[in-house]
Design a protein around this motif. Sequence first.
Motif, PDB file in Angstrom:
ATOM      1  N   CYS A   7      -0.575   4.026  11.173  1.00  0.00           N
ATOM      2  CA  CYS A   7      -0.319   3.123  10.300  1.00  0.00           C
ATOM      3  C   CYS A   7       1.014   2.422  10.506  1.00  0.00           C
ATOM      4  O   CYS A   7       0.630   1.222  10.875  1.00  0.00           O
ATOM      5  CB  CYS A   7       0.272   3.544   9.511  1.00  0.00           C
ATOM      6  SG  CYS A   7      -1.004   5.456   8.926  1.00  0.00           S
ATOM      7  N   GLY A   8       2.277   2.782  11.191  1.00  0.00           N
ATOM      8  CA  GLY A   8       3.047   1.232  11.894  1.00  0.00           C
ATOM      9  C   GLY A   8       2.715   0.715  11.973  1.00  0.00           C
ATOM     10  O   GLY A   8       2.964  -1.016  12.598  1.00  0.00           O
ATOM     11  N   ALA A   9       1.696   1.049  13.671  1.00  0.00           N
ATOM     12  CA  ALA A   9       1.757   0.326  14.859  1.00  0.00           C
ATOM     13  C   ALA A   9       0.614  -0.890  14.055  1.00  0.00           C
ATOM     14  O   ALA A   9       0.712  -2.239  14.293  1.00  0.00           O
ATOM     15  CB  ALA A   9       1.316   1.021  15.778  1.00  0.00           C
ATOM     16  N   ALA A  10      -0.121  -0.931  13.614  1.00  0.00           N
ATOM     17  CA  ALA A  10      -1.291  -1.496  12.851  1.00  0.00           C
ATOM     18  C   ALA A  10      -0.486  -2.328  11.979  1.00  0.00           C
ATOM     19  O   ALA A  10      -0.995  -3.696  11.770  1.00  0.00           O
ATOM     20  CB  ALA A  10      -2.518  -0.233  11.861  1.00  0.00           C
ATOM     21  N   ASN A  15       1.580  -8.570  10.787  1.00  0.00           N
ATOM     22  CA  ASN A  15       2.378  -9.106  11.293  1.00  0.00           C
ATOM     23  C   ASN A  15       2.974 -10.180  11.906  1.00  0.00           C
ATOM     24  O   ASN A  15       3.644 -11.386  11.809  1.00  0.00           O
ATOM     25  CB  ASN A  15       4.356  -8.335  11.430  1.00  0.00           C
ATOM     26  CG  ASN A  15       4.334  -7.990  10.141  1.00  0.00           C
ATOM     27  OD1 ASN A  15       4.217  -8.591   8.602  1.00  0.00           O
ATOM     28  ND2 ASN A  15       3.593  -7.005   9.454  1.00  0.00           N
ATOM     29  N   ILE A  16       1.858 -10.372  13.378  1.00  0.00           N
ATOM     30  CA  ILE A  16       1.976 -11.027  14.394  1.00  0.00           C
ATOM     31  C   ILE A  16       1.031 -11.982  14.066  1.00  0.00           C
ATOM     32  O   ILE A  16       0.475 -12.754  15.299  1.00  0.00           O
ATOM     33  CB  ILE A  16       2.515 -10.910  15.880  1.00  0.00           C
ATOM     34  CG1 ILE A  16       1.855 -10.176  16.318  1.00  0.00           C
ATOM     35  CG2 ILE A  16       3.452 -10.396  16.062  1.00  0.00           C
ATOM     36  CD1 ILE A  16       1.653  -8.723  17.203  1.00  0.00           C
ATOM     37  N   ILE A  17      -0.110 -12.109  13.126  1.00  0.00           N
ATOM     38  CA  ILE A  17      -1.134 -12.757  13.457  1.00  0.00           C
ATOM     39  C   ILE A  17      -1.116 -13.561  11.781  1.00  0.00           C
ATOM     40  O   ILE A  17      -1.225 -12.941  10.912  1.00  0.00           O
ATOM     41  CB  ILE A  17      -2.492 -11.784  12.852  1.00  0.00           C
ATOM     42  CG1 ILE A  17      -2.631 -11.112  14.134  1.00  0.00           C
ATOM     43  CG2 ILE A  17      -3.905 -12.632  12.791  1.00  0.00           C
ATOM     44  CD1 ILE A  17      -3.603 -10.234  14.081  1.00  0.00           C
ATOM     45  N   PRO A  18      -1.364 -15.052  12.461  1.00  0.00           N
ATOM     46  CA  PRO A  18      -0.606 -15.646  11.093  1.00  0.00           C
ATOM     47  C   PRO A  18      -2.140 -15.634  10.010  1.00  0.00           C
ATOM     48  O   PRO A  18      -3.453 -15.459  10.578  1.00  0.00           O
ATOM     49  CB  PRO A  18      -1.131 -16.922  11.981  1.00  0.00           C
ATOM     50  CG  PRO A  18      -0.661 -16.885  13.098  1.00  0.00           C
ATOM     51  CD  PRO A  18      -1.237 -15.289  13.219  1.00  0.00           C
ATOM     52  N   GLY A  19      -1.979 -15.247   8.455  1.00  0.00           N
ATOM     53  CA  GLY A  19      -2.753 -15.212   7.635  1.00  0.00           C
ATOM     54  C   GLY A  19      -2.662 -13.800   7.085  1.00  0.00           C
ATOM     55  O   GLY A  19      -3.539 -13.379   6.273  1.00  0.00           O
ATOM     56  N   VAL A  20      -2.591 -12.647   7.920  1.00  0.00           N
ATOM     57  CA  VAL A  20      -2.737 -11.240   8.034  1.00  0.00           C
ATOM     58  C   VAL A  20      -1.574 -10.643   7.273  1.00  0.00           C
ATOM     59  O   VAL A  20       0.088 -10.746   8.226  1.00  0.00           O
ATOM     60  CB  VAL A  20      -3.361 -10.469   8.943  1.00  0.00           C
ATOM     61  CG1 VAL A  20      -3.185  -9.406   9.149  1.00  0.00           C
ATOM     62  CG2 VAL A  20      -4.187 -11.806   9.479  1.00  0.00           C
ATOM     63  N   SER A  21      -1.238 -10.297   5.861  1.00  0.00           N
ATOM     64  CA  SER A  21      -0.494  -9.626   5.524  1.00  0.00           C
ATOM     65  C   SER A  21       0.057  -8.138   6.422  1.00  0.00           C
ATOM     66  O   SER A  21      -0.840  -7.139   5.927  1.00  0.00           O
ATOM     67  CB  SER A  21       0.190  -9.712   4.155  1.00  0.00           C
ATOM     68  OG  SER A  21       0.240  -9.053   3.772  1.00  0.00           O
ATOM     69  N   GLY A  22       1.004  -7.995   6.467  1.00  0.00           N
ATOM     70  CA  GLY A  22       1.624  -6.565   6.889  1.00  0.00           C
ATOM     71  C   GLY A  22       1.636  -6.154   5.673  1.00  0.00           C
ATOM     72  O   GLY A  22       1.321  -4.232   5.919  1.00  0.00           O
ATOM     73  N   GLY A  23       2.193  -5.978   4.666  1.00  0.00           N
ATOM     74  CA  GLY A  23       2.238  -5.466   3.585  1.00  0.00           C
ATOM     75  C   GLY A  23       0.506  -4.358   2.611  1.00  0.00           C
ATOM     76  O   GLY A  23       0.246  -4.223   2.344  1.00  0.00           O
ATOM     77  N   ALA A 167      10.306  -8.398   4.641  1.00  0.00           N
ATOM     78  CA  ALA A 167       9.771  -8.804   2.801  1.00  0.00           C
ATOM     79  C   ALA A 167       8.234  -8.665   2.869  1.00  0.00           C
ATOM     80  O   ALA A 167       7.641  -7.428   2.061  1.00  0.00           O
ATOM     81  CB  ALA A 167      10.283 -10.316   2.393  1.00  0.00           C
ATOM     82  N   THR A 168       7.288  -9.167   3.974  1.00  0.00           N
ATOM     83  CA  THR A 168       6.338  -9.303   3.643  1.00  0.00           C
ATOM     84  C   THR A 168       5.619  -8.432   4.058  1.00  0.00           C
ATOM     85  O   THR A 168       3.842  -7.955   4.903  1.00  0.00           O
ATOM     86  CB  THR A 168       5.863 -10.944   4.440  1.00  0.00           C
ATOM     87  OG1 THR A 168       6.280 -11.052   5.898  1.00  0.00           O
ATOM     88  CG2 THR A 168       6.235 -12.600   3.860  1.00  0.00           C
ATOM     89  N   MET A 169       6.055  -7.606   5.422  1.00  0.00           N
ATOM     90  CA  MET A 169       5.511  -6.308   5.185  1.00  0.00           C
ATOM     91  C   MET A 169       5.464  -5.505   4.214  1.00  0.00           C
ATOM     92  O   MET A 169       4.954  -4.642   4.212  1.00  0.00           O
ATOM     93  CB  MET A 169       6.686  -5.355   6.412  1.00  0.00           C
ATOM     94  CG  MET A 169       7.043  -5.922   8.078  1.00  0.00           C
ATOM     95  SD  MET A 169       8.010  -5.192   8.922  1.00  0.00           S
ATOM     96  CE  MET A 169       7.590  -6.080  10.343  1.00  0.00           C
ATOM     97  N   ILE A 170       6.394  -4.972   3.382  1.00  0.00           N
ATOM     98  CA  ILE A 170       6.523  -4.556   2.171  1.00  0.00           C
ATOM     99  C   ILE A 170       5.211  -5.234   0.967  1.00  0.00           C
ATOM    100  O   ILE A 170       4.797  -4.599   0.515  1.00  0.00           O
ATOM    101  CB  ILE A 170       7.687  -4.584   1.506  1.00  0.00           C
ATOM    102  CG1 ILE A 170       8.618  -3.783   2.739  1.00  0.00           C
ATOM    103  CG2 ILE A 170       7.331  -3.361   0.222  1.00  0.00           C
ATOM    104  CD1 ILE A 170       7.570  -2.426   2.948  1.00  0.00           C
ATOM    105  N   PHE A 171       5.005  -6.365   1.177  1.00  0.00           N
ATOM    106  CA  PHE A 171       4.707  -7.501  -0.395  1.00  0.00           C
ATOM    107  C   PHE A 171       2.976  -7.605  -0.349  1.00  0.00           C
ATOM    108  O   PHE A 171       3.008  -7.983   0.967  1.00  0.00           O
ATOM    109  CB  PHE A 171       5.407  -8.169  -0.569  1.00  0.00           C
ATOM    110  CG  PHE A 171       4.953  -8.719  -2.266  1.00  0.00           C
ATOM    111  CD1 PHE A 171       5.676  -8.415  -3.022  1.00  0.00           C
ATOM    112  CD2 PHE A 171       4.216 -10.189  -2.518  1.00  0.00           C
ATOM    113  CE1 PHE A 171       4.352  -8.478  -4.954  1.00  0.00           C
ATOM    114  CE2 PHE A 171       4.021 -10.543  -3.378  1.00  0.00           C
ATOM    115  CZ  PHE A 171       4.068  -9.611  -5.159  1.00  0.00           C
ATOM    116  N   PRO A 172       2.108  -7.515  -0.300  1.00  0.00           N
ATOM    117  CA  PRO A 172       1.114  -7.353   0.018  1.00  0.00           C
ATOM    118  C   PRO A 172       0.356  -8.530  -0.395  1.00  0.00           C
ATOM    119  O   PRO A 172       0.665  -9.523  -1.882  1.00  0.00           O
ATOM    120  CB  PRO A 172      -0.081  -6.208  -0.615  1.00  0.00           C
ATOM    121  CG  PRO A 172       1.039  -5.202  -1.071  1.00  0.00           C
ATOM    122  CD  PRO A 172       2.775  -6.022  -1.727  1.00  0.00           C
TER     123      PRO A 172
END
Length: 284
Positions: A7-10, A15-23, A167-172
């Motif tokens: 899940c962390g890998a996903a 986080n390296i795709i513009p527009g897609v949020s890790g959160g 921050a954006t890894m956490i905030f959806p």
Amino acid sequence: MIKNFLCGAAVGVANIIPGVSGGTLIVLLGLFDKMMQSISNIFKINISWKERFNATKFIIQVGLGVAVGLVGFAKILEFLFVHAEIQTIMWFVGLILFSIPVLKKNEMKDEKINWIYFSIGVLIIGALAFFVPKTDEVIVPLQDIISKNLNLTYVLTLISLGAISGATMIFPGVSGSMVLLVLGYYHLFKGYVANVTSFEPNIIIGLIFIAIGLLIGIVLSAKLTNWLLEKYHQPTMSLIIGLIVMSAITIIPLSGYTPITIITSILSFLFGGGIVILMDKLKK
């Protein structure tokens, strides 16, 4: 352990795709509540050793997955974006949009969406997308990064890049890549991540400062998000859903379609949606 790592890998890939949020991926994968609680438990004073240990173990497992996703898939995504950009993006769009009903059901239960805050979320992402610069640059060359002078200003810049990404890894809903693109630092950030295997001292040192910022961003974002959800759950979730919906819409390519591309893009979109439906059924 393996599930948390994957899940962390996903999340790292997102986080390296513009527009897609890790959160967003954290929410969709069902890690949101546990992530908020674990980060909060690590920094609590009155907590048992066992609870702090379990929280730390969970964060490390997910964190290692994020690191592998960021580093290991940077080159793969670069290949996919060169050879199947539209299909790759539409797969993520399918994942995101099909997850909205699941997110609403799991996180809001009987609460109704507050359309004012939903609209604010839509407007925030729309504004970010509007200011994203148009560029064909793919990555900053390795030599350009090595030649950078690691002075105080540059170090603070790297820490800030890490903090935004964390921050954006956490905030959806808010894409760190999109924010970095608007600020003009996305390709620099991606350059450091993609060149980690070069083992150049300047690359490693730069990544250390980025990692420091990453930790700061994760902790501050988790604390803020946790507080908002406790105090203003319905408005916050409505805002998050608005952010997520608009983030999916803004990454849809507007050109470059052929009859074959249209068919394969639809299939990719449905494949992404199918994964969400399958995951939801398996969870039940």
